[in-house]
Scaffold this active site. Structure first.
Site, PDB file in Angstrom:
ATOM      1  N   ASP A 152      31.053  55.856  10.818  1.00 15.47           N
ATOM      2  CA  ASP A 152      30.781  55.251   9.580  1.00 15.47           C
ATOM      3  C   ASP A 152      31.671  56.058   8.529  1.00 15.47           C
ATOM      4  O   ASP A 152      31.854  57.312   8.611  1.00 15.47           O
ATOM      5  CB  ASP A 152      29.254  55.545   9.247  1.00 15.47           C
ATOM      6  CG  ASP A 152      28.881  55.174   7.726  1.00 15.47           C
ATOM      7  OD1 ASP A 152      28.264  53.921   7.890  1.00 15.47           O
ATOM      8  OD2 ASP A 152      28.941  55.807   6.935  1.00 15.47           O
ATOM      9  N   ASN A 192      33.842  52.289  -3.650  1.00 17.30           N
ATOM     10  CA  ASN A 192      33.673  50.872  -4.394  1.00 17.30           C
ATOM     11  C   ASN A 192      33.167  51.359  -5.913  1.00 17.30           C
ATOM     12  O   ASN A 192      33.541  50.552  -6.840  1.00 17.30           O
ATOM     13  CB  ASN A 192      32.567  50.304  -3.811  1.00 17.30           C
ATOM     14  CG  ASN A 192      32.904  49.729  -2.536  1.00 17.30           C
ATOM     15  OD1 ASN A 192      34.000  49.180  -2.422  1.00 17.30           O
ATOM     16  ND2 ASN A 192      31.888  49.629  -1.618  1.00 17.30           N
ATOM     17  N   ASP A 227      37.714  46.971   0.076  1.00 17.54           N
ATOM     18  CA  ASP A 227      37.783  46.065   0.931  1.00 17.54           C
ATOM     19  C   ASP A 227      39.268  46.359   1.481  1.00 17.54           C
ATOM     20  O   ASP A 227      39.398  46.551   2.972  1.00 17.54           O
ATOM     21  CB  ASP A 227      37.873  44.651   0.734  1.00 17.54           C
ATOM     22  CG  ASP A 227      36.509  44.282   0.290  1.00 17.54           C
ATOM     23  OD1 ASP A 227      35.551  44.733   0.790  1.00 17.54           O
ATOM     24  OD2 ASP A 227      36.304  43.098  -0.367  1.00 17.54           O
ATOM     25  N   GLU A 237      30.416  49.413   6.448  1.00 14.77           N
ATOM     26  CA  GLU A 237      31.401  50.540   6.795  1.00 14.77           C
ATOM     27  C   GLU A 237      31.248  51.183   7.921  1.00 14.77           C
ATOM     28  O   GLU A 237      31.602  52.264   8.066  1.00 14.77           O
ATOM     29  CB  GLU A 237      31.558  51.553   5.361  1.00 14.77           C
ATOM     30  CG  GLU A 237      30.593  52.550   5.041  1.00 14.77           C
ATOM     31  CD  GLU A 237      29.409  51.772   4.297  1.00 14.77           C
ATOM     32  OE1 GLU A 237      28.542  52.769   3.796  1.00 14.77           O
ATOM     33  OE2 GLU A 237      29.251  50.713   4.082  1.00 14.77           O
TER      34      GLU A 237
END
Length: 345
Positions: A199, A207, A216, A242
């Site tokens: 992860d 973000n 992205d 993610e």
């Protein structure tokens, strides 16, 4: 691509067929009169069209066997009636008898049934008979072409359905299909199977600070780096957001730990160039587990153990690898933190 033809019959029978069928530049031709040999050829080569000589002992057996094979039922089977009409019992007369013979052949598994009418003076096939045989050959080739186009389309659709559109990795649906298959393979071959869940640490901050398009792009770059640093036998999947899963066939716990630590290092040591102005430094946390004898066939237990290790890696400082052996031996979060590898963020 040449059309593949199998003639189940004698070479003398083959010699009576239209000359076009003998064209080596157009057709790959195989002749066999032995049932077992013919079946083996069909299974290996999967010919487009099969001509069956009705007077052969196993002619109907070949037709029937072929139609029982669901994965081969698209092969066009043409039964050619070469027995003298006077030797065939005529319980009916005229066209009713011919229709009954045709219906029986089709029910037995043939896709087409053709009487080999000959010119009595030279025992050669009539022009009409040759035209009919070549027409049925065309039907078979067209049928196979459409089948292969359909299979190609299905393969493309399957690939799309099992691929993650953002990262080009396999998606979660692909994992749910492949993990049980890998578990069954590992158990049948008595080989180890390991799994990594990883992860991105603090991905939400990326973000929030730079926007989702940057997030992205970061995932795309991350997946490219992971893909180029896995072994050829390993398969990576986007599990969600993610979070990613890596399947490691033929890999024991120590080897899986080595792979996980390498992935952790190659992510940590080099920044990701989003564009010429923006370079981001990230880390990942990883959990590692190995298949156990009492694990379920779908891999739920295996995934759960790896996920527990990932949570422990997160809780103990991130940017590290935790194995199930470390996790199960730890009696508290502090103990896990003490034995985990890497540096916290």
């Amino acid at each position: 691509m040449k059309t593949s033809i199998l003639v189940f019959g004698s070479h003398e029978f083959l010699a009576t067929l239209p000359d076009q069928i003998h064209d080596a530049s157009t057709f790959n031709l195989k002749v066999s009169i032995d049932f077992n040999q013919a079946v083996l050829h069909i299974q290996i080569v999967q010919p487009d069209v099969i001509f069956v000589q009705a007077s052969c002992q196993d002619s109907i057996r070949v037709c029937r066997w072929l139609k029982e094979q669901n994965q081969l039922s698209w092969i066009h089977c043409i039964l050619l009636e070469d027995r003298p009409q006077q030797l065939i019992d005529k319980s009916l007369s005229s066209w009713e008898w011919e229709f009954e013979m045709m219906a029986n052949a089709l029910n037995q598994g043939a896709d087409a049934y053709i009487w080999l009418l000959t010119e009595e003076t030279n025992n050669r096939l009539t022009t009409a008979t040759k035209i009919l045989i070549l027409s049925q050959l065309t039907v078979g080739v067209r049928k196979v072409k459409k089948y292969r186009e359909l299979m190609n389309t299905n393969d493309i659709l399957s690939a799309i359905a099992l691929a993650d559109s953002l990262t080009d990795l396999n998606n979660r649906r692909a994992l749910e299909w492949d993990l049980p298959r890998q578990i069954n393979k590992a158990r049948s071959q008595d080989t180890p199977l390991s799994l990594i869940i990883l992860d991105v640490d603090f991905f939400k901050k990326v973000n929030d600070q730079h926007g989702h398009l940057v997030g992205d792009r970061l995932l795309q770059l991350l997946c490219s780096r992971l893909r180029h640093n896995l072994r050829s036998q390993d398969t990576a999947f986007r599990y969600g957001g993610e979070e990613f899963v890596v399947l490691l066939p033929h890999t024991n716990g120590d080897e899986a730990l080595t792979v996980a630590e390498r992935l952790n290092r190659i992510v940590r040591e080099q920044t990701f160039a989003i564009n010429s102005q923006l370079h981001l430094q990230i880390t990942i946390s990883l959990g590692v587990a190995i298949l156990q004898p009492d694990d379920d066939e779908k891999g739920i237990n295996l995934l759960h153990r790896a996920d527990q290790c990932l949570l422990a890696a997160k809780a103990s400082g991130r940017n590290r690898v935790i194995t199930w052996g470390q996790y199960s031996q730890a009696s508290s979060l502090e103990t896990v933190s003490g034995i985990s590898r890497g540096m916290g963020v």
